[in-house]
Design an enzyme around this catalytic site. Structure first.
Site, PDB file in Angstrom:
ATOM      1  N   CYS A 250       0.858  -1.184   0.000  1.00  0.00           N
ATOM      2  CA  CYS A 250       0.000   0.000   0.000  1.00  0.00           C
ATOM      3  C   CYS A 250       0.891   1.230   0.000  1.00  0.00           C
ATOM      4  O   CYS A 250       2.090   1.128   0.226  1.00  0.00           O
ATOM      5  CB  CYS A 250      -0.918   0.018   1.224  1.00  0.00           C
ATOM      6  SG  CYS A 250      -2.320   1.135   0.987  1.00  0.00           S
TER       7      CYS A 250
ATOM      8  N   CYS B  45      -0.095   4.152   1.807  1.00  0.00           N
ATOM      9  CA  CYS B  45      -0.439   5.114   2.877  1.00  0.00           C
ATOM     10  C   CYS B  45       0.684   5.344   3.884  1.00  0.00           C
ATOM     11  O   CYS B  45       0.789   6.430   4.450  1.00  0.00           O
ATOM     12  CB  CYS B  45      -1.724   4.709   3.582  1.00  0.00           C
ATOM     13  SG  CYS B  45      -1.729   3.041   4.254  1.00  0.00           S
TER      14      CYS B  45
ATOM     15  N   LYS C 125     -12.356  -5.360   2.720  1.00  0.00           N
ATOM     16  CA  LYS C 125     -11.766  -4.453   3.713  1.00  0.00           C
ATOM     17  C   LYS C 125     -12.721  -3.303   3.948  1.00  0.00           C
ATOM     18  O   LYS C 125     -12.963  -2.491   3.049  1.00  0.00           O
ATOM     19  CB  LYS C 125     -10.417  -3.952   3.207  1.00  0.00           C
ATOM     20  CG  LYS C 125      -9.741  -2.979   4.167  1.00  0.00           C
ATOM     21  CD  LYS C 125      -8.320  -2.658   3.740  1.00  0.00           C
ATOM     22  CE  LYS C 125      -7.689  -1.650   4.672  1.00  0.00           C
ATOM     23  NZ  LYS C 125      -6.284  -1.362   4.324  1.00  0.00           N
TER      24      LYS C 125
ATOM     25  N   LYS D  50     -11.260  -8.226   6.621  1.00  0.00           N
ATOM     26  CA  LYS D  50     -10.856  -7.455   7.791  1.00  0.00           C
ATOM     27  C   LYS D  50     -11.789  -6.298   8.018  1.00  0.00           C
ATOM     28  O   LYS D  50     -12.321  -5.782   7.054  1.00  0.00           O
ATOM     29  CB  LYS D  50      -9.409  -7.000   7.669  1.00  0.00           C
ATOM     30  CG  LYS D  50      -9.187  -5.800   6.757  1.00  0.00           C
ATOM     31  CD  LYS D  50      -7.742  -5.438   6.662  1.00  0.00           C
ATOM     32  CE  LYS D  50      -7.395  -4.355   7.649  1.00  0.00           C
ATOM     33  NZ  LYS D  50      -6.288  -3.510   7.191  1.00  0.00           N
TER      34      LYS D  50
HETATM   35  C1  PBG Z   1      -2.892  -0.007   5.057  1.00  0.00           C
HETATM   36  C2  PBG Z   1      -3.408  -0.961   6.058  1.00  0.00           C
HETATM   37  C3  PBG Z   1      -4.172  -0.672   7.197  1.00  0.00           C
HETATM   38  C4  PBG Z   1      -4.322  -1.871   7.882  1.00  0.00           C
HETATM   39  C5  PBG Z   1      -3.673  -2.844   7.135  1.00  0.00           C
HETATM   40  N1  PBG Z   1      -3.130  -2.271   5.999  1.00  0.00           N
HETATM   41  C6  PBG Z   1      -4.688   0.599   7.712  1.00  0.00           C
HETATM   42  C7  PBG Z   1      -5.694   1.363   6.970  1.00  0.00           C
HETATM   43  O1  PBG Z   1      -6.273   0.897   6.001  1.00  0.00           O
HETATM   44  O2  PBG Z   1      -5.875   2.512   7.372  1.00  0.00           O
HETATM   45  C8  PBG Z   1      -5.009  -2.022   9.186  1.00  0.00           C
HETATM   46  C9  PBG Z   1      -4.368  -3.015  10.098  1.00  0.00           C
HETATM   47  C10 PBG Z   1      -4.683  -2.849  11.534  1.00  0.00           C
HETATM   48  O3  PBG Z   1      -5.469  -1.994  11.989  1.00  0.00           O
HETATM   49  O4  PBG Z   1      -4.105  -3.638  12.295  1.00  0.00           O
HETATM   50  N2  PBG Z   1      -3.694   0.145   3.934  1.00  0.00           N
HETATM   51 ZN    ZN Z   2      -3.192   1.991   2.798  1.00  0.00          ZN
END
Ligand code: PBG
Ligand code: ZN
Length: 333
Positions: free
Chosen positions: A126, A128, A201, A254
């Site tokens: 990702c 981010c 997700k 998730k």
């Molecule tokens: C990044 C990502 C996130 C999580 C996994 N990959 C955070 C988000 O989407 O903001 C969340 C994992 C967690 O809360 O343990 N895209």
């Molecule tokens: Zn991300």
């Protein structure tokens, strides 16, 4: 009158099989195994560097050398794999650090590969953690530009594959991301690297502690234009079907505990292995209540993990992985 009621004898007695620990063990339907657990790790550049994560007690960001040490402990405990997240020192508009072969994720992957541990090496894909604005893709104005993000995700996945990732896990929720990764991996000689799709997700408040750990909270707005509305289950199943069609090897849902219905339904619909991510907020809820003495930590952790497996997950990604593996060994599971 009262007498007859006192004499009622049930025709069926399910309690028979609950009488002793040995009987309960014999008929237990879901047995957690360390092999099915995956530990998320946050890696930072440098050497001998560790930074505790306040919202995730017991977890820290660590440099690749320390991540390797932790991975050795996990491997000894029989944990199945690690899922790496990179937290770079510098971020930019396009998240260029994600594909940097010198970044902490590729470096950790190379160390893990050289150590040849019996752990599956997985890398989250990702942008981010690498973008200055904290969104999961590149921006066009204030929107996340889906199609311009795809090649950047693919480039990161290829960099991780080069460094030794056996599984890459796209989590940006961009349309077409699984196909983009699959094509790029195949074209670069990594046809053997599997794609674990963050297929279902939801835009969840339970990612809060993770965003603190990764410094990846969006600088403006939220992720609802790409992550799914938690109210939607049929849409989640469509996303899973699309990712399967695009070539995903494993489908993930998730957060885990808010997706048990989806896991159960996905188990019926798909033949692919299923993974569930017990996310940071799920961990933090158990942790915070346990710290106050309001809940039994070990009991609650194992119970939630078991429920996730019972719902249909083959693989459970969890911040309890190390401890849960140790607890299971103690129980002789
Ligand atoms: C990044 C990502 C996130 C999580 C996994 N990959 C955070 C988000 O989407 O903001 C969340 C994992 C967690 O809360 O343990 N895209
Ligand atoms: Zn991300």
């Amino acid at each position: 009158m009262l007498e007859t009621i006192e004499r009622v004898e049930p025709r069926r007695r399910p309690r028979r099989l609950r009488a002793t620990a040995a009987l309960r063990g014999l008929v237990r339907e879901t047995v957690l195994r360390p092999r099915r657990l995956v530990a998320p790790l946050f890696v930072v550049p440098g050497r001998d560097r560790r930074e505790p994560i306040p919202s995730m007690p017991g977890h820290e960001r660590m440099s690749p050398d320390l991540a390797l040490e932790l991975a050795r402990r996990l491997a000894r405990l029989g944990v199945g794999g690690v899922l790496l997240f990179g937290v770079p020192d510098a971020k930019d508009e396009t998240g260029s650090g994600a594909a940097d072969p010198g970044g902490p994720v590729p470096e950790t992957l190379r160390r893990l590969r050289d150590a040849d541990l019996p752990l599956v090496r997985m890398a989250d894909v990702c942008l981010c953690e690498y973008t200055s604005h904290g969104h999961c893709g590149v921006l066009a104005g204030r929107e996340v530009d889906n199609d311009r993000t795809l090649p950047l995700l693919a480039e990161a996945a290829v960099a991780y594959a080069e460094a030794g990732a056996q599984v890459v896990a796209p989590s940006a929720m961009m349309d077409g991301q699984v196909e983009a990764l699959r094509r790029a991996l195949d074209a670069s000689g990594h046809a053997g690297v599997a794609v674990l799709a963050y297929a279902s997700k939801h835009a969840s408040f339970l990612y809060g502690p993770f965003r603190e750990a990764a410094g990846s909270a969006p600088a403006f707005g939220d992720r609802r234009s790409y992550q799914m509305d938690p109210a939607n289950g049929r849409e989640a199943l469509r996303e899973m079907a699309l990712d399967a069609e695009e070539g995903a090897d494993i489908l993930m849902v998730k957060p885990a505990l808010t997706s048990l219905d989806l896991l159960a339904e996905a188990r019926r619909r798909f033949d692919l292995p299923l993974a569930a991510y017990q996310v940071s907020g799920e961990f933090a809820m158990v942790e915070a209540a346990a710290q106050r003495g309001w809940i039994d930590r070990r009991g609650a952790a194992l119970e939630t993990l078991t429920a996730i497996a019972r719902a249909g997950a083959d693989i459970v990604i969890t911040y309890f992985a190390e401890e849960a593996a140790a607890w299971l060994a103690e129980e002789g599971a």
